[in-house]
Design a protein around this motif. Structure first.
Motif, PDB file in Angstrom:
ATOM      1  N   PRO A 125       0.797  -1.242   0.000  1.00 29.87           N
ATOM      2  CA  PRO A 125       0.000   0.000   0.000  1.00 29.87           C
ATOM      3  C   PRO A 125       0.829   1.293   0.000  1.00 29.87           C
ATOM      4  CG  PRO A 125      -0.899  -1.587   1.565  1.00 29.87           C
ATOM      5  CD  PRO A 125       0.401  -2.148   1.082  1.00 29.87           C
ATOM      6  N   VAL A 126       2.115   1.232   0.331  1.00 29.59           N
ATOM      7  CA  VAL A 126       2.881   2.473   0.434  1.00 29.59           C
ATOM      8  C   VAL A 126       4.078   2.531  -0.523  1.00 29.59           C
ATOM      9  CG1 VAL A 126       2.203   2.811   2.845  1.00 29.59           C
ATOM     10  CG2 VAL A 126       4.348   1.626   2.329  1.00 29.59           C
ATOM     11  N   LEU A 184       2.918 -10.091  -7.010  1.00 28.59           N
ATOM     12  CA  LEU A 184       1.914 -10.007  -5.953  1.00 28.59           C
ATOM     13  C   LEU A 184       1.974  -8.620  -5.346  1.00 28.59           C
ATOM     14  CD1 LEU A 184       2.712 -13.389  -4.165  1.00 28.59           C
ATOM     15  CD2 LEU A 184       0.755 -12.909  -5.682  1.00 28.59           C
ATOM     16  N   GLU A 185       0.797  -8.011  -5.132  1.00 26.82           N
ATOM     17  CA  GLU A 185       0.747  -6.757  -4.389  1.00 26.82           C
ATOM     18  C   GLU A 185       0.357  -7.105  -2.961  1.00 26.82           C
ATOM     19  OE1 GLU A 185      -2.076  -3.836  -5.773  1.00 26.82           O
ATOM     20  OE2 GLU A 185      -1.673  -2.528  -4.062  1.00 26.82           O
ATOM     21  N   ALA A 186       1.261  -6.819  -1.998  1.00 28.65           N
ATOM     22  CA  ALA A 186       0.963  -7.149  -0.604  1.00 28.65           C
ATOM     23  C   ALA A 186      -0.212  -6.298  -0.124  1.00 28.65           C
ATOM     24  CB  ALA A 186       2.193  -6.901   0.256  1.00 28.65           C
ATOM     25  N   GLY A 187      -1.122  -6.909   0.614  1.00 23.91           N
ATOM     26  CA  GLY A 187      -2.290  -6.188   1.121  1.00 23.91           C
ATOM     27  C   GLY A 187      -1.931  -5.237   2.259  1.00 23.91           C
ATOM     28  N   GLN A 188      -0.860  -5.538   2.960  1.00 22.53           N
ATOM     29  CA  GLN A 188      -0.407  -4.699   4.077  1.00 22.53           C
ATOM     30  C   GLN A 188       1.039  -4.284   3.812  1.00 22.53           C
ATOM     31  OE1 GLN A 188      -2.598  -3.898   6.370  1.00 22.53           O
ATOM     32  NE2 GLN A 188      -4.141  -5.329   5.576  1.00 22.53           N
ATOM     33  N   LYS A 189       1.465  -3.212   4.450  1.00 23.60           N
ATOM     34  CA  LYS A 189       2.845  -2.744   4.315  1.00 23.60           C
ATOM     35  C   LYS A 189       3.814  -3.860   4.713  1.00 23.60           C
ATOM     36  CE  LYS A 189       6.073   0.633   6.151  1.00 23.60           C
ATOM     37  NZ  LYS A 189       6.357   1.511   7.300  1.00 23.60           N
TER      38      LYS A 189
END
Ligand code: CTP
Ligand code: CA
Length: 233
Positions: free
Chosen positions: A28-29, A107-112
């Motif tokens: 997310p960041v 993969l896009e991580a859902g959390q930092k």
């Protein structure tokens, strides 16, 4: 900004222009990006609009203002850019000036992502290839724009690599620039390009990106006024 109907030699034509970098999310960041400023693509959108075209500019994140008289669609990642381009079809003209990221994190991580305690290794980010927007636009079919133009940023064998790229992608014209020398580097105001089509090469002197845009737009007007004999016009 609302579109102003500007009469001109491209009145009645719709042009799609891609511009800027893409941002490919890691978490997310964080994201993967490149140094594209969007100056060349935005200038092309403005030049085509000034000649009367209805222009849809699909832009990645830039620091530039939306050009007046152009419909600007803001996107971040390559896949969003492709979806916005496809939603804007049909078009008579497509110019792909965006520096689309070739790869995105698989993969896009859902959390930092967090550092691990106790000296664990940094994360490995696996990359996969992004869709090629220029190639998609160039595919034969009922929605293929009559004129598809790409860019080729090369650091060596500029004309050979650019011509091979034009054939591989199936676009009609390629504007090749040498990004290894002084002019045409990312973020600058000037550009030196070669226009390649299936008939040969036209080398333009170094000039401002706005002048490159105006010259390209004028060539597009000529093309629609006198289509080339290969039958693609
Ligand atoms: N392009 C695109 N979508 C991609 C990659 C590139 O639309 N996923 C477009 C660019 O906007 C440009 C042209 O394709 O008009 C060439 O981009 P370039 O990066 O020079 O070529 P690639 O095919 O990505 O090859 P490489 O980066 O390996 O030289
Ligand atoms: Ca590339």
């Amino acid at each position: 900004a609302a579109r102003i109907d500007q009469p001109g030699p491209l009145s009645g034509r719709h042009a799609i222009v891609t511009s800027g970098p893409t941002h490919e999310p890691i978490d997310p960041v964080r994201y993967i990006a490149n140094r594209s400023s969007g100056k060349q693509g935005h200038a092309i959108a403005a030049s085509l609009a000034a000649l009367g075209a209805r222009v849809t500019l699909v832009s990645g994140p830039t620091r530039l203002a939306d050009p007046a008289g152009v419909t600007t669609v803001h996107v971040e990642a390559a896949r969003e850019m492709l979806a916005a381009v496809e939603a804007a079809l049909p078009a008579d003209i497509a110019v792909c000036a965006a520096a689309v990221a070739d790869w995105r994190p698989a993969l896009e991580a859902g959390q930092k992502l967090k550092k691990q305690q106790g000296g664990a290794l940094p994360p490995d980010i696996r990359l996969i290839e992004n869709p090629d927007i220029l190639r998609r636009l160039s595919e034969p079919g009922p929605t293929r724009p009559a004129l598809v133009v790409g860019f080729a940023a090369e650091t060596e064998c500029v004309l050979d690599h650019a011509d091979a790229k034009r054939r591989r992608k199936g676009c009609d014209w390629i504007l090749a620039n040498d990004v290894a020398t002084g002019t045409g580097t990312f973020g600058g105001d000037d550009n030196a390009v070669h226009l390649l089509d299936d008939r040969g090469v036209e080398s333009w002197p170094a000039m401002s990106k706005q002048a490159v845009a105006d010259r390209l737009a004028a060539r597009i007007v000529d093309h629609f006024a006198a289509p080339d004999p290969s039958g693609r016009g």
